[in-house]
Design a protein around this motif. Structure first.
Motif, PDB file in Angstrom:
ATOM      1  N   SER A  13       0.529   3.906  -2.861  1.00 50.95           N
ATOM      2  CA  SER A  13      -0.700   4.136  -3.071  1.00 50.95           C
ATOM      3  C   SER A  13      -1.197   5.607  -2.680  1.00 50.95           C
ATOM      4  O   SER A  13      -0.443   6.205  -1.799  1.00 50.95           O
TER       5      SER A  13
ATOM      6  N   GLU B  91      -3.826   6.593  -1.209  1.00 50.18           N
ATOM      7  CA  GLU B  91      -4.384   6.436   0.096  1.00 50.18           C
ATOM      8  C   GLU B  91      -3.338   6.376   1.355  1.00 50.18           C
ATOM      9  O   GLU B  91      -3.584   6.963   2.185  1.00 50.18           O
TER      10      GLU B  91
ATOM     11  N   ARG C 166      -2.071  10.008   1.748  1.00 48.20           N
ATOM     12  CA  ARG C 166      -3.560  10.887   2.369  1.00 48.20           C
ATOM     13  C   ARG C 166      -3.466  10.487   3.799  1.00 48.20           C
ATOM     14  O   ARG C 166      -3.583  11.310   4.573  1.00 48.20           O
ATOM     15  N   GLN C 167      -3.473   9.289   4.363  1.00 45.11           N
ATOM     16  CA  GLN C 167      -3.494   8.722   5.723  1.00 45.11           C
ATOM     17  C   GLN C 167      -2.223   9.228   6.538  1.00 45.11           C
ATOM     18  O   GLN C 167      -2.654   9.582   7.588  1.00 45.11           O
TER      19      GLN C 167
ATOM     20  N   HIS D 124       0.811  -1.345   0.025  1.00 47.06           N
ATOM     21  CA  HIS D 124      -0.073  -0.117  -0.102  1.00 47.06           C
ATOM     22  C   HIS D 124       1.024   1.266   0.139  1.00 47.06           C
ATOM     23  O   HIS D 124       0.387   2.426  -0.326  1.00 47.06           O
TER      24      HIS D 124
END
Length: 307
Positions: free
Chosen positions: A285, A287, A290-291, A282
């Protein structure tokens, strides 16, 4: 097996890789004996002198009666080399990691860390010097920005939150005296502790260095909603062995920011290691990033709530 047998042991061909992303660690079966843990150090991460400083520290702690997993000494040596790799051998410790949030175990963990800090209270480890959170964050940020993994569209938000965190840390650090800096484990999360027979053993001093005592305590707080109760047990256990300056609790936010940023930079640095894309798919990615930025902003929002 060749490396282990070069020291006079006879392997029984039972080999189990253990969780370790930075180094390579194996449980090695030994004929008619308890298995050994063979740790092969990642090349060029630490010098031989820095690894030896780690070994000397754990051996001194063990001699002082602190329950730590120390490397075997053979012919007066604890660090060995085989085909260009440094390695060490440690007796296997049987048990399991402490249960997250278990207050009785948190008291025991505090006792163990306090005993370690008390035994090492006068140490100065020149090979593992203190680096401030600011220094470590600035380096981590540089690694991330020079990599190609952070999406360009998210770079401004990343830079902004890092700058805000650095400002907060700059405002926090000066109120803490440098004479409080001591020898610490440096990566004292629960996976580096083995619970067994109503006792605790501290493992893996690979990241040991000079730092603040609270660095070894705060990682054991597993639930933000229960952090006061969990910290209370940790500190009560700690103070049964060693004095604790509660003002260091103000440093936890800086340490959270540092760990979050350094962890991400570490993955970026190790991405070409074939194990890392498998373990952290991950990471590339949007995401993930962003996290990551959200986690950093959450630290800012909750800053100053540890006391």
């Amino acid at each position: 097996m060749d490396a282990v047998e070069s020291l006079g042991f006879y392997c029984d061909h039972r080999l189990y890789p253990l969780n370790s992303y930075e180094n390579r660690v194996y449980q090695v079966g030994i004929e008619n004996a308890t298995p050994l843990i063979a740790k092969f150090y990642r090349p060029k991460r630490w010098s031989a002198a820095q690894i030896q400083a780690e070994h000397d520290a754990t051996l001194a702690l063990k001699k002082a009666g602190v329950d730590v997993a120390a490397p075997l000494l053979m012919r007066g040596k604890s660090l060995f080399e085989h085909q260009g790799f440094y390695f060490s051998l440690t007796p296997k410790v049987i048990g399991e990691a402490p249960e997250p949030g278990n207050l009785n175990q948190l008291f025991q963990i505090g006792e163990l860390i306090g005993a370690m800090h008390q035994a090492s209270r006068d140490w100065q480890i020149e090979q593992r010097p203190y680096l401030s959170a600011i220094q470590r964050i600035e380096r981590a940020c540089k690694v991330v920005l020079e990599s190609s993994y952070l999406p360009k569209s998210m770079t401004p938000a990343y830079v902004q939150v890092v700058e805000q965190l650095l400002l907060r840390i700059t405002q926090t650090l000066p109120s803490h005296q440098s004479n409080s800096i001591r020898f610490i484990h440096g990566d004292c999360h629960r996976s580096n502790i083995i619970a067994h027979d109503d006792a605790m053993t501290l493992l893996d001093f690979d990241d040991c260095r000079m730092g603040y005592a609270v660095q070894d305590l705060w990682l054991h707080v597993s639930d933000a909603n229960e952090r006061r109760a969990q910290l209370s047990e940790l500190i009560e256990g700690y103070e049964s062995q060693c004095d604790f300056d509660s003002r260091e609790l103000d440093l936890i936010d800086a340490m959270m920011a540092e760990r979050t940023l350094v962890y991400t930079a570490w993955i970026a640095e190790r991405w070409l290691d074939p194990a890392f894309p498998i373990i952290f798919p991950h990471f590339i990615s949007e995401e993930f990033w962003r996290q990551h930025i959200q986690d950093l902003n959450d630290i800012l929002v909750k800053w100053g709530q540890w006391r």
